[in-house]
Design an enzyme around this catalytic site. Structure first.
Site: not given
Length: 293
Positions: A46, A109, A135, A140, A163, A205
């Protein structure tokens, strides 16, 4: 074995004013990170603006980081997508150019069901021979990896850790309860590293690692080696700077912070753009207080 213990930096992707990737600055950043004691490097996550890199750039950035690292630290390529076939393509290409592991974000999405989410990860994992880190960053992506889903996903042989950036400490504790010591738990939030370590995590991370790699890595190793007070003091000392680098959406402030250190030009890919003046002033203040400027 875990891919790494300590701090991995979610590396920014430096760009020139004409919008192209600045591979010379990228090499310099990688070398500085390694010399500063970072334990691993994530390319095209990201923070690396992966969502606005075309595939050729995406793989070229991972390859450049692999070549410059030259085996000194593990390189983890971000290869997640909301299109499973695209994720497979990126993952195969990252393996081809020498990545040591993959970081695969939940498909955004689409809002996949638990069954299709597991099928998505299985398809990507079976396409490569590399270890894979899940992740989870629902703020987000709109897709949370629940503890129960993580417990199912860890049955896929090359899924080796997560993560965890949900910000939900209770969820993190439940994940820690359901997995075993062969599954690595990494914080995806710089202000929650020690709470995660306290339930068996192995590191972070990190976004702040872009400007404070030495301090961030040392903090984790201090904790893992039993110097809890020293680690706690660093976590608390970092907090105002962490708040500053997340004053706007990541990676807008952290890239500005790297530019304030003189290590990259200040350029982003739209729809991201330069930070507000107030954010830059706040960065300068907190970076000075932390001893970086």
């Amino acid at each position: 074995m875990a891919i790494f213990e300590g701090a991995a930096v979610a590396l920014i992707t430096p760009m020139k004013q004409d919008g192209t990737v600045d591979y010379e600055k990228l090499d310099e950043l990688v070398e500085w990170q390694i010399q500063s004691g970072i334990d691993a490097i994530v390319a095209c996550g990201t923070t690396g603006e992966a969502s606005t890199l075309v595939d050729e750039e995406h793989i070229a950035v991972i390859e450049a980081v692999v070549k410059k690292s030259a085996g000194r630290v593990p390189v983890i390529g971000g290869t997640g997508s909301n299109n499973t076939e695209h994720g497979i393509h990126l993952s195969k290409e990252a393996q081809r150019v020498g990545a040591d592991a993959l970081l695969v974000v939940t498909p955004y999405y689409n809002k996949a069901t638990k069954t299709s989410l597991i099928a998505h990860y299985r398809a990507i994992c079976e396409s490569v021979d590399l270890p894979v880190l899940l992740y989870s960053v629902s703020s987000r992506t709109g897709m949370n990896l629940t503890a129960e889903t993580v417990a199912e996903l860890k049955k896929i042989p090359n899924i080796k850790g997560i993560k965890e950036a949900s910000g939900d400490i209770s969820q993190i504790v439940e994940i820690a309860r359901l997995v075993d010591e062969d599954f690595a738990l990494y914080s995806g939030n710089d202000d929650q590293v020690l709470p995660l370590l306290s339930v068996g995590g192995l590191g972070v991370i990190s976004t702040i690692g872009n400007i404070a790699p030495k301090q961030t890595s040392q903090m984790v190793h201090d904790y893992l080696q039993g110097d809890l007070k020293k680690a706690k003091d660093m976590q608390l000392t970092q907090k105002p700077l962490i708040d500053a680098i997340f004053a706007e959406v990541n990676p807008v402030p952290i890239k500005a912070a790297v530019s304030l250190l003189g290590k990259c030009e200040l350029h982003y890919r739209l729809p991201l753009g330069v930070p507000e003046d107030a954010t830059v002033d706040r960065l300068k203040k907190e970076m000075t207080a932390f001893g970086l400027l």
